[in-house]
Design a protein around this motif. Structure first.
Motif, short mmCIF file in Angstrom:
data_model
loop_
_atom_site.label_atom_id
_atom_site.label_comp_id
_atom_site.label_asym_id
_atom_site.label_seq_id
_atom_site.Cartn_x
_atom_site.Cartn_y
_atom_site.Cartn_z
N ARG A 151 20.49 29.07 23.79
CA ARG A 151 20.45 29.74 25.11
C ARG A 151 19.06 30.33 25.29
NH1 ARG A 151 24.28 27.21 25.26
NH2 ARG A 151 26.42 27.77 25.73
N GLU A 211 29.85 25.49 16.48
CA GLU A 211 28.72 24.65 16.91
C GLU A 211 27.63 25.58 17.45
OE1 GLU A 211 29.35 21.84 20.10
OE2 GLU A 211 27.30 21.07 19.92
N TYR A 246 36.90 25.94 25.67
CA TYR A 246 37.07 27.28 26.22
C TYR A 246 38.47 27.83 25.93
CZ TYR A 246 32.79 26.47 28.95
OH TYR A 246 31.50 26.23 29.35
N ARG A 261 33.32 15.48 26.26
CA ARG A 261 34.10 16.36 27.16
C ARG A 261 34.61 15.62 28.39
NH1 ARG A 261 30.05 20.20 28.01
NH2 ARG A 261 29.75 19.57 30.19
N GLU A 296 40.27 22.66 27.34
CA GLU A 296 40.40 23.86 28.18
C GLU A 296 41.86 24.25 28.40
OE1 GLU A 296 38.25 23.36 31.81
OE2 GLU A 296 36.31 23.19 30.81
N ASN A 319 23.06 20.59 16.73
CA ASN A 319 22.66 19.36 17.45
C ASN A 319 21.26 18.91 17.03
OD1 ASN A 319 24.79 18.85 19.65
ND2 ASN A 319 24.38 21.07 19.84
N GLN A 334 30.06 28.27 19.13
CA GLN A 334 31.39 27.99 19.69
C GLN A 334 32.28 27.51 18.54
OE1 GLN A 334 31.83 24.79 22.56
NE2 GLN A 334 33.40 25.98 23.64
#
Ligand SMILES: Nc1nc2c(ncn2[C@@H]2O[C@@H]3COP(=O)(O)O[C@H]4[C@@H](O)[C@H](n5cnc6c(=O)[nH]c(N)nc65)O[C@@H]4COP(=O)(O)O[C@H]3[C@H]2O)c(=O)[nH]1
Length: 829
Positions: free
Chosen positions: A604, A600, A800, A745, A781, A659, A586
């Motif tokens: 997944r 970052e 986003y 966030r 966002e 991370n 991201q």
């Protein structure tokens, strides 16, 4: 009564007839009449009369005397001669036949009858005597003792075959010899000649015994040990007829006796000097004989033991009954012998001796029980060693509490009993919070002391019937039996937690710990020990999740969650080796230049059945199970390689943020790993940013600081993730060599609606700037959020609004840097 059978031999027909009628008149049965000597023999052997009336002068070649000779000798039939002649020559001849009567004709009927009756009686007597003699002779032949009969002068008259064998002399040779000439007798001890008992018996007229240890020297010089003695033979009127000597060869018996004595001596020396305790005991268990080893084992003297019985050693304990049981079985022949381990008492009060006791029974020839042979081996040392081994196998060596295996057994038993009595029980699974930290900071010695002190506290906070065990590490478990009310369990759990919160002073360290407790209840939360333990463990994790230092009861949803956790764990292990994990990136945007400076890396999981799985579903499980360590390294390596590839290929991004999990600090040599990955991928340290959460720092601040300092020196950039959500200490923030903080966030989300959030964000940015740290805001966002953050001089934006996390390929094609710049400058204006 049958009439006596008589035969007549008479060559004169008239006289014969007259005789027949006379005899029949007397009541005799005349079985035949012969007219010549030859015919007399033939008819006598055919009719077997009891008496023959024989005329001497007969017609033919054979006279009556010759015929009578054959009849008497061969047929043993008595004969009475009837004759008119009484000349001396005839009488002499007639005498040689052993005739039973001699009647001179003419004779009177009463004379005839008297002669017949006398002859019949005499013959009967003689026959009986002969039979009796034969019977005696046979008997003496059959008996196994040697028998010698002498006359009143001690001269041999009779010897049975055994006497012949023993003396080595036949009766025919010995007859008439003085018995002492036939056999010399010596004493066995000094070999002096002793007098034969026969003359003694004849002198004393009494039974004279032989000395037991007498040796008979036979004529051939052979020597035989003999026993027994002689007795005089005295008839009814007191006349001494002779003596009888009865003796036997006792060499075989002597041999047996010697063997027996030797065997007894061997047994006694084996018994007396045996290294193990030995005893002979009566069927009533009273000691009859004991050896010195037995005395030594139990501390009693032989006299003390002999005055008592086997019970003295086991009196009143369970083994007393057991021993009794086995002895009875041996007595009743159900067991030939037995061996059993018994607990016995030493003479010193309170001293226990463990004995391996074997017993067998000696019976006599008739099968009657005589005594027990008992062997006792002192196995006290072995027994204690065994008990020690059992103890070690069942207990935790550090705290002395039961270990997992033993607890499991105890739990299984208690569950069975609870099931039978329809009662409840509860399991308290207790885990110390942050024990690892204490171990790592104060050392394992203090850690061990703490675990010991904790076990003592736990003991004092539970009830006497409850069972406490250490399962390993800082995990303890308590089994609370006979639970009537769940509130009681809650009270005990609370009391336990409170007991542990009191500070421990160990080697000058004041240590404060807390514990998280999970509770499961039987039968509600599980029917067997495995489920109950698993569910208490699950509840303990909930207590951890809910801030630690509390207790939680197990609920059904927990099972679902723990099942899910287990499935994920299995899946993750598989994912790691089957390339199911992917790294998404991201972009992070410089709010001033509008350039995408960095990305970052976010992991997944492309699951073959579940599809795309996000980290919120599996990162926590990876944390708990430690799988986060290999996953983290893999992400780091992949991300570094990707950044390096972009650098080399003029790609959109040159830096990458990765991370780091708290466990990576604790469980690996993180610094070395990162150095290796950078060297391997060729990425410069300054192009890598590591995001560390506040909680990672707080778990072990000292160690984290050390690693971060090394990384800082290497040139790696460091940032604090989720800033503002934890309990960050400003002191640490100042001390730590971090380059930036990342606003969580959750604060950005409510901008611009929530004034408090905006104030907080403003404060975080101001504080960070004060500390010369850059600020990244994640979760941007909307344009409003971006505007607000830009106004506050938040340097980096991520969210986003600019790009969702995407694969490297997607970003390369879809992420439009130029459009972004335009967009940003437009918004800034
Ligand atoms: N609603 C919303 N969300 C946004 C927005 N922008 C970014 N996000 C999400 O916010 C998370 C940012 O990552 P994080 O705070 O480090 O939080 C991460 C991080 O703590 C952990 N994680 C992900 N990958 C790794 C990894 O490789 N190692 C470790 N240790 N943790 C990872 O998982 C967390 C969740 O990751 P993701 O699901 O990828 O969620 C990501 C990202 O997709 C936005 O505008 N709106």
């Amino acid at each position: 009564m049958l009439a006596n059978k008589i035969m007549i031999v008479e060559d004169e027909g008239i006289i014969a007839m007259d005789m027949r009628s006379q005899l029949e008149g007397f009541g005799y049965d005349v079985v035949a009449t012969a007219f010549s000597g030859q015919e007399a023999i033939t008819l006598a052997s055919r009719h077997r009369p009891e008496l023959v009336m024989m005329d001497i002068v007969l017609k033919g070649s054979m006279d009556g005397i010759s015929a009578a000779q054959t009849i008497t000798k061969s047929l043993h039939i008595p004969v009475i001669f009837l004759t008119a002649y009484s000349d001396p020559a005839t009488l002499r001849r007639a005498k040689t036949t052993g005739a039973y009567g001699y009647l001179i004709k003419p004779f009177r009927p009463d004379e005839l009858r008297a002669s017949i009756e006398v002859a019949l009686y005499k013959h009967q007597l003689e026959r009986k005597l002969k039979e009796s003699e034969q019977w005696f002779a046979k008997t003496l032949h059959c008996i196994s003792d040697a028998v010698i009969a002498t006359d009143a002068d001690g001269k041999i008259r009779f010897m049975n075959p055994v006497a012949e064998t023993v003396t080595g002399c036949q009766l025919e040779q010995a007859k008439g010899t003085v018995v002492s000439e036939l056999m010399t007798l010596l004493t066995e001890s000094n070999r002096t000649v002793i007098e034969n008992p026969v003359p003694k018996a004849l002198r004393s007229l009494a039974v004279t015994g032989l000395d037991c240890a007498t040796i008979l020297v036979t004529r051939s010089g052979a020597e035989l040990p003999i026993d027994n003695g002689a007795a005089p033979i005295i008839d009814d009127d007191g006349t001494v007829l002779g003596a009888v000597l009865v003796f036997r060869d006792v060499s075989a018996r002597r041999r047996m006796e010697n063997l027996l004595r030797e065997s007894e001596e061997r047994f006694h020396s084996a018994f007396d000097f045996a290294a193990i305790g030995m005893a002979l005991a009566s069927v009533n268990k009273r000691f009859l004989q004991v050896n010195s080893s037995l005395c030594m084992i139990f501390g009693y003297s032989a006299e003390e033991l002999l005055a008592s019985g086997l019970q003295m050693l086991t009196h009143g304990n369970d083994y007393d009954t057991l021993l009794d049981h086995y002895l009875r079985q041996v007595l009743s022949d159900e067991l030939p012998s037995f061996q059993v381990e018994v607990e016995c008492y030493h003479k010193i009060p309170g001293k226990i001796i463990w004995a391996l006791l074997s017993a067998s029974l000696v019976r006599n020839a008739a099968g009657k029980p005589q005594y027990f042979i008992i062997q006792i081996q002192d196995i006290t040392d072995r027994k204690y060693a065994e008990q020690q081994l059992i103890y070690v196998a069942n207990h935790d060596p550090l705290t002395g509490l039961l270990n997992r295996a033993q607890f499991h057994d105890r739990l299984t038993q208690t569950i069975s009993s609870a099931r039978r009595h329809a009662s409840k029980l509860a399991l308290m699974f207790l885990d110390l919070d942050r024990f690892k930290l204490i171990n790592d900071t104060l050392g394992h010695r203090v850690g061990d002391l703490l675990l010991q002190a904790v076990s003592e506290r736990l003991k004092s906070s539970i009830r006497i019937n409850d069972t406490l065990a250490r399962l390993g590490g800082d995990e303890f478990i308590v089994l609370l039996s006979d639970i009537y009310h769940i509130d009681d369990v809650a009270r005990i759990a609370q009391k336990t937690i409170e007991a542990l919160t009191q500070p421990f002073t160990l080697e000058d360290n004041d240590i404060v710990i807390t514990a998280s407790v999970g509770i499961s209840v039987f039968p509600d939360d599980g029917e067997n020990s495995q489920n109950l333990m698993m569910n208490a463990d699950t509840a303990m994790y909930l207590a951890k999740d809910r801030g630690k230092n509390n207790y939680q009861f197990y609920t059904a949803e927990m099972t679902a969650r723990s099942l899910e956790r287990m499935t994920i764990e299995r899946g993750l292990r598989h994912a790691l080796t089957h390339y199911e994990l992917k790294v998404y990136y991201q972009p992070q945007i410089d709010s001033t230049s509008g350039r995408a400076v960095s990305v970052e890396a976010l992991v997944r999981w492309q699951h073959p059945e579940w599809g795309f799985v996000y980290p919120d579903r599996f990162i926590a499980v990876a944390e708990e199970t430690g799988l986060i360590v290999p996953i983290g390294i893999w992400v780091l390596r992949t991300a570094c390689l990707q950044a390096r590839t972009w650098q080399e290929n003029d790609g959109p991004f040159t830096q990458v943020a990765v991370n780091l999990s708290p466990r990576q600090f604790i469980e690996t040599d993180l610094f070395e790993t990162i150095k290796e990955v950078l060297a391997e991928t060729g990425l410069k340290p300054c192009c890598l940013e590591l995001e560390i959460t506040e909680s990672a720092i707080m778990q072990d601040p000292e160690r984290t600081l050390q690693v971060l300092q090394q990384l800082h020196k290497l040139g790696v950039r460091l940032s604090i993730d989720d800033f503002g959500t934890g309990y960050s200490s400003l002191t640490y923030l100042r001390k730590f060599p971090v380059h930036s903080v990342k606003i969580d966030r959750s604060f950005v989300m409510d901008i611009p609606g929530d004034e408090d959030c905006m104030t907080l964000v403003r404060a975080i940015i101001a504080l960070a700037h004060e500390l010369k740290l850059k600020v990244t805001a994640e979760g941007v966002e909307t344009g409003e959020q971006m505007a607000f953050l830009t106004t506050q001089q938040c340097e980096i934006l991520q969210g986003y609004l600019f790009s969702r996390p995407a694969s490297a390929e997607q970003l390369e094609t879809d992420f439009n840097t130029a459009a972004l710049k335009t967009f940003l400058s437009g918004n800034n204006d």
